[in-house]
Motif scaffolding. Structure first.
Motif, PDB file in Angstrom:
ATOM      1  N   SER A 172      38.149  50.801  53.502  1.00 42.69           N
ATOM      2  CA  SER A 172      37.975  51.717  52.370  1.00 42.69           C
ATOM      3  C   SER A 172      38.636  51.188  51.103  1.00 42.69           C
ATOM      4  O   SER A 172      38.625  51.860  50.070  1.00 42.69           O
ATOM      5  N   ASP A 173      39.203  49.981  51.175  1.00 39.51           N
ATOM      6  CA  ASP A 173      39.994  49.436  50.076  1.00 39.51           C
ATOM      7  C   ASP A 173      39.173  48.519  49.168  1.00 39.51           C
ATOM      8  O   ASP A 173      39.631  47.457  48.740  1.00 39.51           O
ATOM      9  N   PHE A 174      37.926  48.924  48.851  1.00 35.93           N
ATOM     10  CA  PHE A 174      37.084  48.115  47.975  1.00 35.93           C
ATOM     11  C   PHE A 174      36.316  49.021  47.016  1.00 35.93           C
ATOM     12  O   PHE A 174      36.095  50.207  47.272  1.00 35.93           O
ATOM     13  N   TYR A 175      35.901  48.424  45.919  1.00 39.34           N
ATOM     14  CA  TYR A 175      35.074  49.109  44.926  1.00 39.34           C
ATOM     15  C   TYR A 175      34.136  48.062  44.340  1.00 39.34           C
ATOM     16  O   TYR A 175      34.576  46.979  43.940  1.00 39.34           O
ATOM     17  N   CYS A 176      32.841  48.359  44.335  1.00 39.33           N
ATOM     18  CA  CYS A 176      31.835  47.383  43.911  1.00 39.33           C
ATOM     19  C   CYS A 176      31.169  47.846  42.622  1.00 39.33           C
ATOM     20  O   CYS A 176      30.611  48.948  42.564  1.00 39.33           O
ATOM     21  N   VAL A 177      31.215  47.009  41.583  1.00 43.31           N
ATOM     22  CA  VAL A 177      30.540  47.294  40.320  1.00 43.31           C
ATOM     23  C   VAL A 177      29.286  46.438  40.260  1.00 43.31           C
ATOM     24  O   VAL A 177      29.341  45.217  40.405  1.00 43.31           O
ATOM     25  N   LEU A 178      28.128  47.085  40.079  1.00 42.02           N
ATOM     26  CA  LEU A 178      26.835  46.409  40.053  1.00 42.02           C
ATOM     27  C   LEU A 178      26.295  46.471  38.633  1.00 42.02           C
ATOM     28  O   LEU A 178      25.768  47.501  38.193  1.00 42.02           O
ATOM     29  N   MET A 179      26.434  45.367  37.898  1.00 41.62           N
ATOM     30  CA  MET A 179      26.075  45.304  36.481  1.00 41.62           C
ATOM     31  C   MET A 179      24.677  44.731  36.299  1.00 41.62           C
ATOM     32  O   MET A 179      24.360  43.672  36.849  1.00 41.62           O
ATOM     33  N   GLY A 180      23.856  45.428  35.525  1.00 39.05           N
ATOM     34  CA  GLY A 180      22.493  44.987  35.260  1.00 39.05           C
ATOM     35  C   GLY A 180      21.518  46.134  35.434  1.00 39.05           C
ATOM     36  O   GLY A 180      21.892  47.256  35.756  1.00 39.05           O
ATOM     37  N   ASP A 181      20.247  45.837  35.215  1.00 35.38           N
ATOM     38  CA  ASP A 181      19.208  46.837  35.426  1.00 35.38           C
ATOM     39  C   ASP A 181      17.942  46.126  35.868  1.00 35.38           C
ATOM     40  O   ASP A 181      17.899  44.904  36.007  1.00 35.38           O
ATOM     41  N   GLY A 182      16.906  46.915  36.106  1.00 40.48           N
ATOM     42  CA  GLY A 182      15.650  46.372  36.584  1.00 40.48           C
ATOM     43  C   GLY A 182      14.867  47.442  37.303  1.00 40.48           C
ATOM     44  O   GLY A 182      15.316  48.599  37.436  1.00 40.48           O
ATOM     45  N   ASP A 183      13.683  47.066  37.793  1.00 42.48           N
ATOM     46  CA  ASP A 183      12.816  48.092  38.372  1.00 42.48           C
ATOM     47  C   ASP A 183      13.288  48.584  39.732  1.00 42.48           C
ATOM     48  O   ASP A 183      12.719  49.528  40.277  1.00 42.48           O
ATOM     49  N   ALA A 184      14.323  47.975  40.305  1.00 46.41           N
ATOM     50  CA  ALA A 184      14.873  48.464  41.575  1.00 46.41           C
ATOM     51  C   ALA A 184      16.175  49.235  41.383  1.00 46.41           C
ATOM     52  O   ALA A 184      16.768  49.689  42.352  1.00 46.41           O
ATOM     53  N   GLN A 185      16.605  49.412  40.131  1.00 45.82           N
ATOM     54  CA  GLN A 185      17.901  50.047  39.902  1.00 45.82           C
ATOM     55  C   GLN A 185      17.909  51.503  40.363  1.00 45.82           C
ATOM     56  O   GLN A 185      18.828  51.935  41.062  1.00 45.82           O
ATOM     57  N   ALA A 186      16.900  52.270  39.978  1.00 42.67           N
ATOM     58  CA  ALA A 186      16.872  53.689  40.333  1.00 42.67           C
ATOM     59  C   ALA A 186      16.864  53.878  41.846  1.00 42.67           C
ATOM     60  O   ALA A 186      17.601  54.713  42.388  1.00 42.67           O
ATOM     61  N   ASN A 202      42.258  49.624  38.999  1.00 41.88           N
ATOM     62  CA  ASN A 202      42.938  50.695  39.735  1.00 41.88           C
ATOM     63  C   ASN A 202      42.035  51.435  40.707  1.00 41.88           C
ATOM     64  O   ASN A 202      42.501  52.324  41.432  1.00 41.88           O
ATOM     65  N   LYS A 203      40.750  51.085  40.738  1.00 40.54           N
ATOM     66  CA  LYS A 203      39.814  51.775  41.626  1.00 40.54           C
ATOM     67  C   LYS A 203      40.089  51.460  43.098  1.00 40.54           C
ATOM     68  O   LYS A 203      39.884  52.306  43.975  1.00 40.54           O
ATOM     69  N   ALA A 204      40.522  50.226  43.388  1.00 40.70           N
ATOM     70  CA  ALA A 204      40.735  49.826  44.778  1.00 40.70           C
ATOM     71  C   ALA A 204      41.509  48.526  44.820  1.00 40.70           C
ATOM     72  O   ALA A 204      41.662  47.833  43.800  1.00 40.70           O
ATOM     73  N   LYS A 205      41.964  48.168  45.994  1.00 40.01           N
ATOM     74  CA  LYS A 205      42.710  46.919  46.160  1.00 40.01           C
ATOM     75  C   LYS A 205      41.831  45.713  45.866  1.00 40.01           C
ATOM     76  O   LYS A 205      42.269  44.723  45.279  1.00 40.01           O
ATOM     77  N   THR A 206      40.546  45.776  46.281  1.00 43.56           N
ATOM     78  CA  THR A 206      39.613  44.661  46.085  1.00 43.56           C
ATOM     79  C   THR A 206      38.430  45.118  45.254  1.00 43.56           C
ATOM     80  O   THR A 206      37.749  46.086  45.607  1.00 43.56           O
ATOM     81  N   ILE A 207      38.171  44.401  44.159  1.00 42.26           N
ATOM     82  CA  ILE A 207      37.021  44.687  43.311  1.00 42.26           C
ATOM     83  C   ILE A 207      35.941  43.649  43.601  1.00 42.26           C
ATOM     84  O   ILE A 207      36.182  42.437  43.522  1.00 42.26           O
ATOM     85  N   ILE A 208      34.759  44.130  43.941  1.00 40.44           N
ATOM     86  CA  ILE A 208      33.593  43.287  44.215  1.00 40.44           C
ATOM     87  C   ILE A 208      32.620  43.459  43.053  1.00 40.44           C
ATOM     88  O   ILE A 208      32.430  44.573  42.559  1.00 40.44           O
ATOM     89  N   ALA A 209      32.000  42.363  42.608  1.00 40.70           N
ATOM     90  CA  ALA A 209      31.124  42.448  41.441  1.00 40.70           C
ATOM     91  C   ALA A 209      29.788  41.779  41.684  1.00 40.70           C
ATOM     92  O   ALA A 209      29.711  40.726  42.332  1.00 40.70           O
ATOM     93  N   PHE A 210      28.746  42.396  41.130  1.00 38.69           N
ATOM     94  CA  PHE A 210      27.403  41.826  41.068  1.00 38.69           C
ATOM     95  C   PHE A 210      26.963  41.881  39.619  1.00 38.69           C
ATOM     96  O   PHE A 210      27.148  42.900  38.940  1.00 38.69           O
TER      97      PHE A 210
END
Length: 419
Positions: free
Chosen positions: A246-260, A211-219
């Motif tokens: 404006s019709d997208f929402y990107c979820v970036l799953m994971g962590d690492g030393d570049a996350q912050a 429900n966040k947006a029409k298109t969900i983008i994932a990493f």
């Protein structure tokens, strides 16, 4: 008690076990085939120092603080090599082993392998990362020629001391032959792969995310300096502010030393309403989020390191039948073929345009996703790599008496999409 000539000692530093998926799959495949497998690795902090995981004997040492600078890496790798050697001595006298199987980094494991070769043990080098190229990518402004040459020397020493080299893909094999003179018969390609035990696309979507947006983008993946999260975020800025989407929402799953730094960059680029960093996601939650995604992305930029690497996240996306947008890197094409839309390496605007085009073309997304899943099921799933691993071990330990490889699971058979 294990029969002599089938005992394997694996050395792992980069991740704990069984969190390192490649090492877990290799160790489990060897154990299933009849080898007695032990793994020395760092502890995640809550894991016991010793346990048996699915038939694999695991010995853990206290993990050092992860290196983020040159001195930090010297401490991390030096400490881990000494700790691994100490545990290997305990195993050597208590149970014995016939082969040392070292997963890099670090290449300093070569000294452990060389030590045991004096006692008639074999040494296998499992070449995960190109450490010289990785060093240059992680320290682009302060790379030292001395450090680069030292890493190159350690890599050469490891390749030449090893009785056999396991390469993750053909690009690595070509490099090992050209750069270090390793003959082809001493190299076996054992590609990364994913398990496909069931139809993961059947997992219901996450309604809140949907429900966040029409298109969900994932990493999904590690967020290191070399993994291109900054390229992805700048591409998403182009998508939002240059292409007016404006019709997208990107979820970036994971962590690492570049996350912050990535979270700060997303805020700076005014993307807070369009991106979410939930941290590491596993199990059913990962299945659910990837099932919800409309498009998956691999923003690894083109460079001497990434151009030769097989990215496991590409295959994970394909296993979920998801279309991919990625920079046009050689090994990306080998893996995904028509399952990905490729754009000029490091061109963030082109990446945004490719995303917009796929957002508007659900029929193309479906065809790409179906092709990717079919390719996993018929070519790239992990069980297709197991025979190569066992063939390498029959060369290293021909006297072990281990028989022909046994494929544990068969792929779900589906028809490929018309492309």
């Amino acid at each position: 008690m294990a029969t002599v000539n089938n005992r394997v000692l694996m050395l792992l530093e980069n991740q704990p076990y069984p969190q390192d998926h490649r090492v877990r799959r290799e160790a489990a495949a060897l154990a299933h085939a009849g080898y007695r497998v032990s793994v020395i690795c760092p502890s995640s902090g809550t894991q016991p120092r010793r346990e048996v995981v699915d038939g694999v004997h695991v010995y853990r040492f206290g993990a050092p603080e992860a290196g983020g600078s040159l001195l930090g890496y010297l401490w991390e790798y030096g400490y881990s090599t000494i700790a691994s050697f100490a545990l290997s001595l305990l195993i050597f006298f208590a149970e014995g082993f016939d082969v040392v199987h070292a997963h890099n980094p670090p290449e300093t494991f070569v000294f452990i392998g060389a030590f045991y070769r004096m006692f008639g043990k074999r040494f296998v080098f499992d070449h995960h990362d190109l450490s010289p190229e990785m060093y240059c990518v992680r320290f682009p402004d302060g790379a030292s020629k001395i450090v680069y040459k030292a890493l190159l020397l350690l890599e050469r020493l490891t390749c030449r001391v090893a009785d056999h080299v396991i390469a993750t893909n053909a690009s690595y094999k070509r490099l090992e032959m050209a750069r270090h003179g390793v003959p082809a018969h001493r190299i076996t390609v054992v590609r990364n792969g994913v398990e496909v035990p069931c139809d993961k696309t059947a997992m219901p979507p996450d309604r809140d995310l949907q429900n966040k947006a029409k298109t969900i983008i994932a990493f999904v993946g590690v967020m290191g300096v070399q993994d291109g999260i900054d390229y992805l975020l700048r591409a998403l800025r182009h998508l939002r502010y240059n292409l007016g989407r404006s019709d997208f929402y990107c979820v970036l799953m994971g962590d690492g030393d570049a996350q912050a730094a990535s979270i700060k960059l997303a805020h700076k680029l005014r993307l807070d309403e369009h991106v979410w960093f939930p941290g590491p996601v596993h199990g059913d939650r990962l299945f659910c989020y990837l099932s919800t995604a409309d498009i998956c992305v691999d923003p690894d930029p083109g460079n001497d390191y990434n151009d030769r690497c097989t990215m496991i996240k590409m295959m994970e996306y394909m296993a979920y039948a998801k279309p991919i947008v990625a920079f046009d890197l050689p090994e990306h094409r080998v893996t995904a073929q028509q399952a990905a839309a490729y754009v000029k390496p490091n061109d963030e605007m082109a990446f945004a345009v490719a995303l917009a085009q796929l957002m508007d073309d659900p029929a193309r997304r479906k065809i790409m996703g179906a092709f990717g899943r079919y390719r996993i099921q018929t070519k790239l799933a992990w069980h297709y790599s197991v025979p190569n691993l066992l063939e390498a071990y029959r060369k290293v330990l021909p006297e072990s008496g281990i028989g022909e490889p046994h494929i544990v699971s068969e792929p779900d058979r589906v028809r490929p999409a018309t492309v």
